[in-house]
Design a protein around this motif. Structure first.
Motif, PDB file in Angstrom:
ATOM      1  N   THR A   3       9.593   4.214  -5.182  1.00  9.99           N
ATOM      2  CA  THR A   3       8.624   3.138  -4.968  1.00  9.99           C
ATOM      3  C   THR A   3       7.724   2.995  -6.191  1.00  9.99           C
ATOM      4  OG1 THR A   3       7.088   4.683  -3.893  1.00  9.99           O
ATOM      5  CG2 THR A   3       8.617   3.474  -2.479  1.00  9.99           C
ATOM      6  N   THR A   4       7.301   1.763  -6.446  1.00 14.27           N
ATOM      7  CA  THR A   4       6.476   1.470  -7.620  1.00 14.27           C
ATOM      8  C   THR A   4       4.999   1.326  -7.286  1.00 14.27           C
ATOM      9  OG1 THR A   4       6.761  -0.917  -7.336  1.00 14.27           O
ATOM     10  CG2 THR A   4       8.402   0.238  -8.683  1.00 14.27           C
ATOM     11  N   GLY A   5       4.660   1.269  -5.987  1.00 16.75           N
ATOM     12  CA  GLY A   5       3.284   1.008  -5.578  1.00 16.75           C
ATOM     13  C   GLY A   5       3.027  -0.464  -5.329  1.00 16.75           C
ATOM     14  N   THR A   6       3.990  -1.312  -5.668  1.00 16.85           N
ATOM     15  CA  THR A   6       3.877  -2.748  -5.411  1.00 16.85           C
ATOM     16  C   THR A   6       4.473  -3.062  -4.038  1.00 16.85           C
ATOM     17  OG1 THR A   6       5.987  -3.179  -6.507  1.00 16.85           O
ATOM     18  CG2 THR A   6       3.991  -3.267  -7.878  1.00 16.85           C
ATOM     19  N   PRO A   7       4.263  -4.284  -3.514  1.00 17.21           N
ATOM     20  CA  PRO A   7       4.773  -4.604  -2.174  1.00 17.21           C
ATOM     21  C   PRO A   7       6.277  -4.390  -2.037  1.00 17.21           C
ATOM     22  CG  PRO A   7       3.195  -6.258  -2.854  1.00 17.21           C
ATOM     23  CD  PRO A   7       3.441  -5.385  -4.055  1.00 17.21           C
ATOM     24  N   ILE A   8       6.660  -3.765  -0.933  1.00 13.43           N
ATOM     25  CA  ILE A   8       8.062  -3.532  -0.611  1.00 13.43           C
ATOM     26  C   ILE A   8       8.496  -4.605   0.378  1.00 13.43           C
ATOM     27  CG2 ILE A   8       9.718  -1.948   0.438  1.00 13.43           C
ATOM     28  CD1 ILE A   8       7.791   0.336  -0.360  1.00 13.43           C
ATOM     29  N   SER A  56      12.246  -5.690  -3.081  1.00 12.26           N
ATOM     30  CA  SER A  56      11.216  -5.449  -4.090  1.00 12.26           C
ATOM     31  C   SER A  56      10.525  -4.124  -3.816  1.00 12.26           C
ATOM     32  CB  SER A  56      10.173  -6.575  -4.082  1.00 12.26           C
ATOM     33  OG  SER A  56       9.433  -6.565  -2.863  1.00 12.26           O
ATOM     34  N   GLY A  57       9.749  -3.681  -4.798  1.00 13.65           N
ATOM     35  CA  GLY A  57       8.900  -2.508  -4.608  1.00 13.65           C
ATOM     36  C   GLY A  57       9.524  -1.180  -4.977  1.00 13.65           C
ATOM     37  N   VAL A  58      10.764  -1.178  -5.493  1.00 15.66           N
ATOM     38  CA  VAL A  58      11.393   0.060  -5.962  1.00 15.66           C
ATOM     39  C   VAL A  58      11.941  -0.159  -7.370  1.00 15.66           C
ATOM     40  CG1 VAL A  58      11.992   0.875  -3.644  1.00 15.66           C
ATOM     41  CG2 VAL A  58      13.629  -0.525  -4.905  1.00 15.66           C
ATOM     42  N   PHE A  59      12.105   0.941  -8.092  1.00 14.77           N
ATOM     43  CA  PHE A  59      12.582   0.853  -9.478  1.00 14.77           C
ATOM     44  C   PHE A  59      13.426   2.081  -9.791  1.00 14.77           C
ATOM     45  CE2 PHE A  59      11.994   1.746 -14.068  1.00 14.77           C
ATOM     46  CZ  PHE A  59      12.580   0.593 -14.571  1.00 14.77           C
ATOM     47  N   GLU A  60      14.407   1.869 -10.668  1.00 11.62           N
ATOM     48  CA  GLU A  60      15.290   2.960 -11.060  1.00 11.62           C
ATOM     49  C   GLU A  60      15.785   2.726 -12.480  1.00 11.62           C
ATOM     50  OE1 GLU A  60      19.326   5.122  -9.291  1.00 11.62           O
ATOM     51  OE2 GLU A  60      18.997   2.984  -8.924  1.00 11.62           O
ATOM     52  N   ASP A  61      15.734   3.774 -13.292  1.00 10.59           N
ATOM     53  CA  ASP A  61      16.411   3.773 -14.587  1.00 10.59           C
ATOM     54  C   ASP A  61      17.031   5.159 -14.786  1.00 10.59           C
ATOM     55  OD1 ASP A  61      14.327   5.459 -15.260  1.00 10.59           O
ATOM     56  OD2 ASP A  61      13.353   4.056 -16.643  1.00 10.59           O
ATOM     57  N   ASP A  62      17.558   5.418 -15.956  1.00 15.96           N
ATOM     58  CA  ASP A  62      18.260   6.685 -16.170  1.00 15.96           C
ATOM     59  C   ASP A  62      17.342   7.887 -15.965  1.00 15.96           C
ATOM     60  OD1 ASP A  62      20.555   5.304 -16.693  1.00 15.96           O
ATOM     61  OD2 ASP A  62      20.354   5.406 -18.888  1.00 15.96           O
ATOM     62  N   GLU A  63      16.109   7.792 -16.430  1.00 17.50           N
ATOM     63  CA  GLU A  63      15.191   8.919 -16.313  1.00 17.50           C
ATOM     64  C   GLU A  63      14.779   9.151 -14.870  1.00 17.50           C
ATOM     65  OE1 GLU A  63      12.751  12.108 -17.714  1.00 17.50           O
ATOM     66  OE2 GLU A  63      14.545  11.068 -18.411  1.00 17.50           O
ATOM     67  N   ILE A  64      14.486   8.064 -14.145  1.00 20.22           N
ATOM     68  CA  ILE A  64      14.122   8.193 -12.737  1.00 20.22           C
ATOM     69  C   ILE A  64      15.306   8.723 -11.938  1.00 20.22           C
ATOM     70  CG2 ILE A  64      13.582   6.847 -10.657  1.00 20.22           C
ATOM     71  CD1 ILE A  64      11.752   5.125 -12.394  1.00 20.22           C
ATOM     72  N   ARG A  65      16.491   8.257 -12.275  1.00 13.06           N
ATOM     73  CA  ARG A  65      17.689   8.733 -11.581  1.00 13.06           C
ATOM     74  C   ARG A  65      17.892  10.221 -11.824  1.00 13.06           C
ATOM     75  NH1 ARG A  65      20.973   5.736 -13.997  1.00 13.06           N
ATOM     76  NH2 ARG A  65      20.441   3.871 -12.799  1.00 13.06           N
ATOM     77  N   ARG A  66      17.564  10.666 -13.044  1.00 11.16           N
ATOM     78  CA  ARG A  66      17.714  12.088 -13.374  1.00 11.16           C
ATOM     79  C   ARG A  66      16.694  12.934 -12.614  1.00 11.16           C
ATOM     80  NH1 ARG A  66      15.524  15.844 -16.630  1.00 11.16           N
ATOM     81  NH2 ARG A  66      13.968  14.386 -17.426  1.00 11.16           N
ATOM     82  N   LEU A  67      15.476  12.432 -12.514  1.00  8.78           N
ATOM     83  CA  LEU A  67      14.407  13.213 -11.894  1.00  8.78           C
ATOM     84  C   LEU A  67      14.431  13.137 -10.372  1.00  8.78           C
ATOM     85  CD1 LEU A  67      11.431  12.306 -14.263  1.00  8.78           C
ATOM     86  CD2 LEU A  67      12.682  14.471 -14.163  1.00  8.78           C
ATOM     87  N   HIS A  68      14.771  11.965  -9.841  1.00  2.00           N
ATOM     88  CA  HIS A  68      14.640  11.746  -8.397  1.00  2.00           C
ATOM     89  C   HIS A  68      15.973  11.492  -7.700  1.00  2.00           C
ATOM     90  CE1 HIS A  68      10.228  11.490  -8.647  1.00  2.00           C
ATOM     91  NE2 HIS A  68      10.416  10.816  -9.773  1.00  2.00           N
ATOM     92  N   GLY A  69      17.030  11.262  -8.452  1.00  2.00           N
ATOM     93  CA  GLY A  69      18.324  11.028  -7.843  1.00  2.00           C
ATOM     94  C   GLY A  69      18.549   9.617  -7.347  1.00  2.00           C
ATOM     95  N   GLY A  71       0.784  -1.225   0.000  1.00  3.61           N
ATOM     96  CA  GLY A  71       0.000   0.000   0.000  1.00  3.61           C
ATOM     97  C   GLY A  71       0.813   1.272   0.000  1.00  3.61           C
ATOM     98  N   CYS A  72       2.125   1.173  -0.053  1.00  3.51           N
ATOM     99  CA  CYS A  72       2.940   2.382  -0.135  1.00  3.51           C
ATOM    100  C   CYS A  72       2.712   3.035  -1.505  1.00  3.51           C
ATOM    101  CB  CYS A  72       4.415   2.059   0.048  1.00  3.51           C
ATOM    102  SG  CYS A  72       5.503   3.507  -0.051  1.00  3.51           S
ATOM    103  N   PRO A  73       2.385   4.304  -1.558  1.00  3.44           N
ATOM    104  CA  PRO A  73       2.142   4.967  -2.847  1.00  3.44           C
ATOM    105  C   PRO A  73       3.373   4.930  -3.738  1.00  3.44           C
ATOM    106  CG  PRO A  73       1.344   6.319  -1.027  1.00  3.44           C
ATOM    107  CD  PRO A  73       2.157   5.211  -0.419  1.00  3.44           C
ATOM    108  N   PRO A  74       3.180   5.007  -5.059  1.00  3.14           N
ATOM    109  CA  PRO A  74       4.320   5.027  -5.979  1.00  3.14           C
ATOM    110  C   PRO A  74       4.976   6.395  -6.030  1.00  3.14           C
ATOM    111  CG  PRO A  74       2.272   5.201  -7.199  1.00  3.14           C
ATOM    112  CD  PRO A  74       1.885   4.990  -5.763  1.00  3.14           C
TER     113      PRO A  74
END
Length: 367
Positions: free
Chosen positions: A86-91, A69-82, A29-32
């Motif tokens: 969280t993806t909204g899926t179970p952590i 589980s429950g987190v994601f990172e790529d080049d664009e996410i790294r650029r925007l968020h550093g 239930g953690c928001p994305p």
């Protein structure tokens, strides 16, 4: 064993045993879109971990957390968020147990420790994990602290959560000396600089006797807006009481003035109101920031009483699993006062309940 999950929208399931290979939790239930790395979690675990002073168990656990589980990172996410978000899926969070000494418990594998959950677990399930108590061990609270770190990210920086030990055994702090910064400069989370040396002397004597003592912890949340919680069966204070009572060794919970309110008059207990800059200003906070189960915007104040550690060296009368009467001395590495490490746990449970109610409030009101 059921009932290992708490929360409604922000839901936490803890798993693992004190002397198993690892412990951890799953957060549903953690928001994305919330930035989350191990660096957001590890500092809170470091505050709770054992072996940090002579006044706590000397079991040595690094309590290093891994996010499975429950987190994601790529080049664009790294650029925007550093970093990862969280993806909204179970952590899923994992903490390895690295310093178990199960041999310490061989002598009591057939004995019930007075004041511990040995007897009740055995009667309910027909077996028990005698190695440190399994799920009934304070070790389980590390998973709660990890989940609480994620809950803090959901709440955001505008809400501040802090906890302090206000009584050790029979010795209370002087509230006139309260200083939050003092909590970080002594091993007891004590906010009264004059009380900490007295507590040190007292707990040293308790530890050398092979005995234990209890404690009272006060947790405070600042910045919670008015309106969180729901009447009757969704009360914020009811959920807080349930969450705090679920912590192993906790035997009492109070909100605001708590049991002291019974001795107050209606005039003294009433949190009178005035206007200030267009907002309502309360002149006192006997209700601990909650009225009718709904937050008022004042600081939320919760206290919990932690009983003395049940595993002690002093011989006590008990019985065996087969019904024979005997005496017991519990060897091993135990906290002379489990309440000393309970302040970070209280903060974590406060965070988890508030994160859940934030999401529930948004879902019901749209704000």
């Amino acid at each position: 064993m059921s009932h290992n999950t708490y929360g409604h929208l922000f839901r936490v399931t803890t798993w693992g045993e004190s002397h198993g290979p690892s412990i951890g939790c799953v957060i549903d239930g953690c928001p994305p879109g919330i930035g989350l790395t191990t660096e957001d979690i590890q500092p809170w675990l470091d505050r709770r971990k054992p072996g940090t002073s002579r006044f706590v168990t000397q079991r040595r656990e690094d309590d290093e957390v891994s996010i499975l589980s429950g987190v994601f990172e790529d080049d664009e996410i790294r650029r925007l968020h550093g970093g990862p978000v969280t993806t909204g899926t179970p952590i899923s969070l994992l903490i390895q147990n690295t310093d178990q000494r199960s041999r310490d418990y061989q002598d009591i594998r057939e004995l019930y420790r007075p004041g511990h959950a040995d007897f009740t677990y055995d009667r309910k399930y027909g077996l028990r994990d005698y190695r440190g108590g399994g799920r009934s061990s304070a070790r389980e609270t590390a998973s709660r602290v990890a989940a609480g770190a994620v809950a803090r990210k959901v709440l955001g920086p505008s809400i501040r959560l802090r906890a302090a030990v206000i009584q050790l055994g029979p010795h209370r702090i002087n509230r006139d000396n309260w200083n939050w910064e003092t909590c970080e400069s002594n091993p007891f989370w004590c906010p009264d600089a004059s009380a900490a040396p007295l507590w040190e002397e007292y707990l040293d004597s308790i530890r050398k006797k092979g005995s234990s003592c209890g404690a009272i912890i006060e947790a405070v949340a600042d910045g919670v807006p008015p309106g969180w919680g729901a009447p009757i069966y969704g009360k914020l204070d009811a959920d807080l009481a349930s969450a705090f009572m679920s912590i192993n060794a906790v035997k009492g919970v109070e909100i605001g003035a708590g049991f002291e309110a019974a001795a107050l008059s209606g005039e003294d207990n009433a949190d009178e109101m005035r206007m200030s800059g267009g907002d309502v200003r309360f002149l006192s906070n006997n209700n601990g920031g909650i009225l009718g189960g709904i937050s008022t915007g004042q600081p939320i104040v919760v206290r919990m009483a932690v009983k003395p550690t049940s595993s002690i060296l002093t011989p006590r009368q008990t019985v065996t699993a087969s019904g024979a009467e005997t005496d017991i001395r519990t060897r091993g590495r135990h906290d002379p006062c489990v309440g000393v490490r309970a302040a970070p746990v209280a903060e974590a449970m406060l965070a988890a309940v508030l994160a859940d109610h934030k999401l529930r409030h948004t879902g019901q009101t749209g704000r």
